[in-house]
Enzyme design. Structure first.
Site, mmCIF file in Angstrom:
data_model
loop_
_atom_site.group_PDB
_atom_site.id
_atom_site.type_symbol
_atom_site.label_atom_id
_atom_site.label_comp_id
_atom_site.label_asym_id
_atom_site.label_seq_id
_atom_site.Cartn_x
_atom_site.Cartn_y
_atom_site.Cartn_z
ATOM 1 N N CYS A 144 -0.809 4.031 2.129
ATOM 2 C CA CYS A 144 -0.442 3.988 3.698
ATOM 3 C C CYS A 144 1.038 4.161 3.865
ATOM 4 C CB CYS A 144 -0.850 2.598 4.116
ATOM 5 S SG CYS A 144 -2.156 1.727 3.318
ATOM 6 N N ASP A 145 1.997 3.656 3.366
ATOM 7 C CA ASP A 145 3.581 3.544 3.828
ATOM 8 C C ASP A 145 4.280 4.543 2.803
ATOM 9 O OD1 ASP A 145 2.586 1.744 5.601
ATOM 10 O OD2 ASP A 145 2.728 -0.100 4.204
ATOM 11 N N CYS A 162 0.861 -1.392 0.019
ATOM 12 C CA CYS A 162 -0.006 -0.035 0.061
ATOM 13 C C CYS A 162 0.813 1.310 0.003
ATOM 14 C CB CYS A 162 -0.859 0.036 1.174
ATOM 15 S SG CYS A 162 -2.146 1.514 1.283
#
Ligand SMILES: Cc1cc2nc3c(=O)[nH]c(=O)nc-3n(C[C@H](O)[C@H](O)[C@H](O)COP(=O)(O)OP(=O)(O)OC[C@H]3O[C@@H](n4cnc5c(N)ncnc54)[C@H](O)[C@@H]3O)c2cc1C
Length: 325
Positions: free
Chosen positions: A152-153, A149
């Site tokens: 997300c990261d 992701c």
């Protein structure tokens, strides 16, 4: 066994002995669209969200191909809008995950981490989960540089170098997104041509931070407390080499989340639930929509459309049984 319509109630989702009219498994585009249509038919649908509220769409930074948003829309923002619209008409959303289903008789029984539900119709929109490379180091370094992701990261890789595995739309979309943070994004693809759409390809080829390694696979992730390098293998020459990197982002396709229904519903060899044009599965009253049943299109707009269709069929199914009860 036919269900008794006099038992049908609506109310709080926590109520024991309630027989729901429509239970929806999944809160991605398909599930929340199904919820909107079932709610507008005044069926008080209950959505069990699973672990990913908003589904896969919520994992991506921007969605540019969902109609109605000419400037694109944030993935998680779109999920919130779907939910808000469905709730406005009476959808109930529970943060719970189904662990087992019993589809041999109606009402169908769905067991979750918290309790059991009975429902006259079931709409399965459990979507799909990203595939893993299944190579040494991948599991140990998940969350320590290995990710599925970018939204997300990506932020954790400011000024660092990352590797992206894959050659489809997701790999390029997420690779392009990662250039916001990373100093360099290397896309490793096992073939010598991409599967991604033309617009994404030209954006990626034009981006000075992106470069490609062709005909190559990743065979190992190395690092103690964080990713330090990966082992690469050229599939044409079998030549192997170490490639220093801080992050490994994997976008190599998805597997449908349908294991729970195995042996109860007809599926294809890939584990996708077999549903006809009317979203009907092999069991009357059970409908499947979105990526759980769609190996072909796998988009927000198509999943949402299938979800709406499934709900319309559930309404018809309930009407038919009401008149013949
Ligand atoms: C990184 C990335 C970028 C993408 N970009 C785009 C894009 O730009 N445009 C586009 O159109 N598409 C894009 N897609 C694809 C799109 O997100 C999917 O096609 C779409 O989300 C599928 O919707 P769905 O509702 O079928 O399933 P999903 O979105 O997969 O949702 C599945 C839902 O089921 C729930 N669930 C799973 N198991 C259970 C269970 N046992 N009980 C209850 N609930 C359960 C999950 O929590 C989740 O809420 C992208 C996907 C990814 C991964």
């Amino acid at each position: 066994m036919d269900f008794n319509l006099t038992e049908i109630t609506s109310g709080e989702p926590g109520r024991e002995n309630e027989i729901l009219k429509v239970l929806i498994l999944g809160s991605g585009p398909a599930g929340l669209s199904a919820a909107l249509y079932a709610a507008r038919a005044e069926l008080s649908p209950l959505v069990l969200t699973g672990m990913e509220l908003g589904g896969q769409a919520a994992l991506t930074h921007t969605i540019e191909n969902y109609p109605g948003f000419p400037d694109g829309v944030g993935g998680s923002q779109l999920g919130e809008l779907f939910q808000k619209q469905a709730e406005r008409f009476g959808t109930r959303v529970e943060f719970d995950t189904a662990t087992a289903v019993e589809l041999s008789s109606r009402p169908f029984k769905v067991t979750t981490y918290n309790r059991e539900y009975l429902t006259e119709t079931l709409i399965i929109t459990t979507g799909a989960s990203p595939n893993h490379l299944k190579i040494p180091g991948e599991t140990q370094l998940t969350g320590k540089g290995v990710s599925w992701c970018a939204t997300c990261d990506g932020w954790f890789f400011r000024g660092k170098e990352v590797l992206v595995v894959g050659g489809g739309d997701s790999a390029l979309e997420e690779g392009l997104f990662l250039t916001r943070y990373a100093s360099k994004v290397t896309i490793v693809h096992r073939r010598d041509a991409l599967r991604a759409g033309a617009v994404l390809q030209s954006r990626a080829f034009d981006n000075p931070k992106i470069n490609f390694i062709w005909n190559t696979i990743v065979t190992e992730v190395k690092g103690k407390d964080a990713v330090e390098s990966v082992r690469l293998k050229n599939v044409l020459t079998n030549e192997e080499s170490d490639f220093a990197t801080n992050g490994l982002f994997i976008f190599i396709g998805h597997t449908p989340n349908t294991q729970m229904f195995r042996g109860q519903l007809d599926m294809d060899d890939g584990g996708y639930i077999k549903a006809n044009m009317l979203m009907e599965t092999s069991i009357p009253g059970v409908f499947a929509a979105g990526e759980a049943a769609d190996p072909h299109y796998r988009q927000v707009v198509t999943s949402a459309g299938m979800g709406a269709a499934a709900a319309m069929q559930a309404v018809r199914f309930l009407e038919k049984h009401e008149t013949t009860a």
